[in-house]
Motif scaffolding. Sequence first.
Motif: not given
Length: 454
Positions: A325, A440-441, A444, A447-448
């Motif tokens: 990330a 950027f997506l 995310l 991290m998810a």
Amino acid sequence: MSISPKKYTLMVAVLTSFLTPFVGSSINIALPSIGNEFTTNAIILGWIPTVYLLSLAVCLVPFGRIADIHGRKRFFTYGIIIFTIASFLATLSFSVQMLMVFRILQGVGCAMIFGNLYAIIASIFPASDRGKALGITITGSFLGMFMGPVLGGFLTEYLGWRSIFFINVPLGVLATVAVTRIEGEWKEAIGEKFDIIGSIILGFSLIMLMYGLSNLPEIWGFYLILGGILGLTIFYLVESRMISPVLDVKIFKNWSFTLYNLAAFISFCSAAPIVFTLSLYLQYIKGLDPQWAGIILSVQPIMMTIFSPLAGKLSDITEPRKVAAFGMILNTMGCTLFAFLGEETGLIIIIIGLSLLGLGFALFSSPNTNAIMNTVESRLYGVASTTVSTMRVLGQMSGMGVVLMVLVLIMGSSTINPQDYPEFVTSARISFLIFAILSFLGALASMAGGNKRD
């Protein structure tokens, strides 16, 4: 002194992972020279790397499945041989169409290589050492990306663009000899049937998607994209009901696995067009020769080569998703910087942006692969390896599709002449802004993802 099987495998893995990114990055440097020789516009030039990615994407899953049935090492070896032959034939090209045919053949060979590479490593190395092994292997890819612009620029400048294909021939022969000395074979699906229907549906779906992207904003381009999406939906429904599918789509019910693959897709979507776009920018807009353009573009893979082993080792002792990330955040910063490119942008800004992207991709790639392989059981290593390679190729293919689409919307089918430079710069800025948002997506998504097998 004898070499252990693990070290020998790593030697072969590094060598084979070097070959394909080398020719990929070096050909981007040579595109202006190819365009001048064949009098080709920017859209056609964009298809030279794109047809390779398309054939690779279409063949990865089927060849990965065939290798699971008949032997991964066998098809790994076949892939190196086909890639080497295609590289030699590319040196004989007398038209851009002929060159594209041999680029397609190179993609077929690479599908056999990368559909099996990570699965072989995962089968040989335990989880405690896997991140380090993957980091070393991916370093070979980054070294190929580093040598591509530098050596490719030098060869193009002094020996012509054909020499960048010829140099792969002796390396391919060496890799072929080396891989035959690896002991063992892996056939997790021996005796199972090959799913021809699923392979055909997947192949046509990917071709429609890519060709549709490159033909926007024409109305039939939208129809092709819709057809490709529909085809992938049908593929998922068909494969979920198959006893012996070409791709076990049930693995995507593992949300950690799915999110990490989504992050890989996004990462390589933004990675593939960078060298293509900046190579044209440096040579057309900044007036650099291929050699100097290659030297500047080598900043990114140098950073990748230096930091990738460290990132792989780091992913063994901490959560791989956090390392990945952070890498995607650096990619976001680099793409954002390039979104402000102009005709007067200084070379130091280009170098800073490439440094950010190089460090970002190094911190993302091997930790992301490690995270993916850690979310599945050993019996699914083949499926996981094929899937992560497919996501990366689809990402590269989609990224090139985005660039081609923006070029068509802004420049049309015109060649890159001085009067068209402002339009080219505008298309580059729009492309990098899109990739900054996607990166950027991707952070995310990384991290998810979870840490355990679902």
